[in-house]
Design an enzyme around this catalytic site. Structure first.
Site, mmCIF file in Angstrom:
data_model
loop_
_atom_site.group_PDB
_atom_site.id
_atom_site.type_symbol
_atom_site.label_atom_id
_atom_site.label_comp_id
_atom_site.label_asym_id
_atom_site.label_seq_id
_atom_site.Cartn_x
_atom_site.Cartn_y
_atom_site.Cartn_z
ATOM 1 N N SER A 1 -13.220 -34.746 -8.315
ATOM 2 C CA SER A 1 -12.471 -33.756 -9.345
ATOM 3 C C SER A 1 -13.457 -33.899 -10.597
ATOM 4 O O SER A 1 -14.194 -34.653 -10.866
ATOM 5 C CB SER A 1 -11.037 -34.380 -9.528
ATOM 6 O OG SER A 1 -11.260 -35.554 -10.069
ATOM 7 N N LYS B 1 -17.132 -34.839 -14.376
ATOM 8 C CA LYS B 1 -17.169 -35.011 -12.896
ATOM 9 C C LYS B 1 -17.231 -36.445 -12.402
ATOM 10 O O LYS B 1 -18.031 -37.066 -12.714
ATOM 11 C CB LYS B 1 -18.713 -34.238 -12.387
ATOM 12 C CG LYS B 1 -18.379 -33.776 -11.208
ATOM 13 C CD LYS B 1 -20.039 -33.065 -10.732
ATOM 14 C CE LYS B 1 -19.911 -31.476 -11.010
ATOM 15 N NZ LYS B 1 -20.923 -30.819 -10.395
ATOM 16 N N ASP C 1 -28.299 -22.353 -6.610
ATOM 17 C CA ASP C 1 -26.758 -22.030 -6.272
ATOM 18 C C ASP C 1 -26.122 -21.092 -7.184
ATOM 19 O O ASP C 1 -25.009 -21.379 -7.706
ATOM 20 C CB ASP C 1 -25.892 -23.517 -6.222
ATOM 21 C CG ASP C 1 -24.623 -23.223 -5.549
ATOM 22 O OD1 ASP C 1 -24.286 -22.327 -4.893
ATOM 23 O OD2 ASP C 1 -23.984 -24.142 -5.437
HETATM 24 P P1 AMP Z 1 -18.259 -28.195 -9.383
HETATM 25 O O1 AMP Z 1 -18.119 -29.295 -8.633
HETATM 26 O O2 AMP Z 1 -19.742 -28.186 -10.276
HETATM 27 O O3 AMP Z 1 -18.716 -26.987 -8.523
HETATM 28 O O4 AMP Z 1 -17.095 -27.758 -10.380
HETATM 29 C C1 AMP Z 1 -15.707 -27.763 -9.875
HETATM 30 C C2 AMP Z 1 -14.853 -27.151 -10.884
HETATM 31 O O5 AMP Z 1 -14.784 -27.917 -12.039
HETATM 32 C C3 AMP Z 1 -15.493 -25.596 -11.591
HETATM 33 O O6 AMP Z 1 -15.268 -24.537 -10.552
HETATM 34 C C4 AMP Z 1 -14.789 -25.771 -12.917
HETATM 35 O O7 AMP Z 1 -13.233 -25.085 -12.405
HETATM 36 C C5 AMP Z 1 -14.548 -27.066 -13.080
HETATM 37 N N1 AMP Z 1 -15.919 -27.478 -13.932
HETATM 38 C C6 AMP Z 1 -16.945 -27.895 -13.720
HETATM 39 N N2 AMP Z 1 -17.651 -28.061 -14.992
HETATM 40 C C7 AMP Z 1 -16.972 -27.762 -15.622
HETATM 41 C C8 AMP Z 1 -17.115 -27.860 -17.313
HETATM 42 N N3 AMP Z 1 -18.211 -28.183 -17.665
HETATM 43 N N4 AMP Z 1 -16.173 -27.304 -17.908
HETATM 44 C C9 AMP Z 1 -15.116 -26.921 -17.519
HETATM 45 N N5 AMP Z 1 -14.529 -26.868 -16.001
HETATM 46 C C10 AMP Z 1 -15.755 -27.410 -15.290
#
Ligand code: AMP
Length: 436
Positions: free
Chosen positions: A168, A186, A278
């Site tokens: 998450s 992350k 990507d």
């Molecule tokens: P990812 O694992 O990079 O695909 O991120 C999954 C989801 O987490 C994204 O679709 C966003 O909704 C949220 N997210 C990721 N990075 C950010 C960020 N820097 N700021 C806010 N939300 C984020």
């Protein structure tokens, strides 16, 4: 009704604090105590190592309070309670993090008059936000810049912003020398293989080398209860989700503005010889409706100084609908294959969040492309923009435009909209903002 003021003060009993909260006309008091291990909490609440972490958490989440914390109580408040001294200067005092001008309203966007590319004076510009410049642009802060962050400076809230392959993404606050910044964290899920850890570290290493206003910056990595990648916050969510169902509210000029920013970020990557691999609307995150940043560098690669492409050893879990033919046929990735993905991202944006290639499966898409077919122009998409996305889908990579060209064409188009809009002096402002 929202609480206006809150205040924290030490009590006579060592190690305990009183938290007072004005909500409506009532003052609520809460006891903050420390357990045997020295952790701070309100009764039944989540425990934290420091008061600072507890207070920052309570700003994000009520966690048993009548409401989450908002403004710190000024010493001169009319409230009788306010006569007592506030907590001494310690990180745990109620200093508000920099006021966020960079998030969307609760309904997802800030309303704007329908006029094309003629923003009102209130419209937030990317450079007015706290995430335009690197948090390390201040030389004082730069002294502390390291890949690995100290856990004690990081607050992780159990507020999920989204989730991806690794686990998450949570909301949080990172404390720097002179300021605190909102961050997205992350968190690697428990029980993952070493390979996943290595992959996440590779993503961090790539992001660590990038610094551009249109790319989500990495603040650092924290190895504590889990491996955590701490990034700038882009709280407006992914581009495709934002645009769904908003044809009437978000003008084409706004879509072009955001896509131009993506092109600027990609031009920067191209100059630095990085391939993203990507690029898709789901990986373009919004800071607000006029400010986009490229995210998710999980598949990205830095090319060698003399290389213009990267060859993957084997095919993986790939987003085939966004991939150029040479990626699928020869596993060859370059900035030109990112240009192809940019074309698909343009299509997603101008179709206001529709899924590309409808119900086709990945391999069917390749056949469709080989036959010389391409997705149709979305109903709202201006011909100039369809012409550009079609050029991004040139079969042979050598004949495709590069991002230098793509950015210029996006800029020309976006500026042409701005100059068409009533010749107002603010048009110049639009152009400047777009230039970054
Ligand atoms: P990812 O694992 O990079 O695909 O991120 C999954 C989801 O987490 C994204 O679709 C966003 O909704 C949220 N997210 C990721 N990075 C950010 C960020 N820097 N700021 C806010 N939300 C984020």
């Amino acid at each position: 009704m929202e609480p206006l003021l809150s205040r924290l003060r030490p009590r006579k009993e060592q190690g305990t604090y009183a938290l007072s909260l004005v909500y409506g006309k009532t003052v609520y008091h809460y006891l903050i105590s420390q357990d045997k291990a020295g952790k701070f909490c309100i009764p039944e609440g989540t425990k934290f190592d420091t008061l600072w972490q507890l207070v920052e958490y309570l700003k994000l989440k009520a966690d048993g309070l009548i409401y989450r914390l908002k403004e710190a109580c000024p010493n001169s408040s009319a409230s009788a309670e306010a006569a007592a001294p506030t907590l001494p200067a310690h990180p745990s005092t109620f200093t508000q993090p920099q006021r966020r001008v960079d998030t969307l309203n609760s309904d997802g966007y800030t309303p704007e008059p329908a006029r094309v590319a003629s923003p009102d004076k209130q419209r937030p510009m990317p450079m007015d936000t706290s995430v335009y410049e690197s948090p390390y642009s201040d030389p004082e802060e730069l002294k502390d810049k390291k890949l690995f962050l100290k856990r004690e400076n990081l607050l992780v809230a159990d507020i999920e912003l989204g989730c991806g392959n690794f686990g998450s993404v949570r909301q949080g606050v990172y404390r720097m020398r002179k300021k605190q910044i909102d961050v997205a964290i992350k968190v690697l899920k428990h029980g993952t293989e070493k390979a996943d850890k290595d992959e996440m570290m590779r993503e961090a290493q790539i992001m660590h080398q990038l610094d551009n206003p249109y790319i989500v910056r990495l603040i650092g990595v924290c190895q504590a209860e889990a491996l955590m990648l701490v990034m700038e916050m882009a709280g407006g969510g992914p581009l495709h989700k934002f645009l769904i169902g908003k044809k009437e509210e978000i003008p084409v000029s706004n879509v072009a503005e955001l896509l131009h920013q993506v092109a600027m970020g990609m031009k920067y990557l191209e100059e630095k010889n990085f391939v993203h691999r990507d690029l898709a609307a789901r990986n373009v995150l919004l800071v607000n409706r006029h400010y986009a940043k490229i995210s998710d560098f999980g598949l990205s690669k830095a090319l060698g100084a003399d290389d213009s492409y990267y060859t993957a050893r084997s095919a993986g879990k790939w987003p085939l609908k966004w991939y150029a033919p040479e990626c699928i046929n020869f596993r060859k990735f370059s900035s030109r294959s990112d240009v192809w993905s940019y074309g698909v991202t343009m299509w997603e944006a101008f179709s206001y969040g529709q899924k590309p290639y409808k119900k086709m499966k990945g391999p069917e898409v390749l056949d469709f492309i080989k036959q010389g077919k391409r997705m149709e122009c979305p109903p709202e998409c201006p011909p100039e923009m369809y012409s550009l996305m079609s050029d991004c889908w040139t079969y042979k990579w050598e004949d495709r435009p590069d991002f230098l060209t793509v950015e210029q064409r996006m800029r020309n188009y976006y500026y042409s909209l701005a100059s068409r809009a009533e010749g107002s002096p603010q048009c110049g402002q639009v152009a400047e903002a777009a230039c970054g």
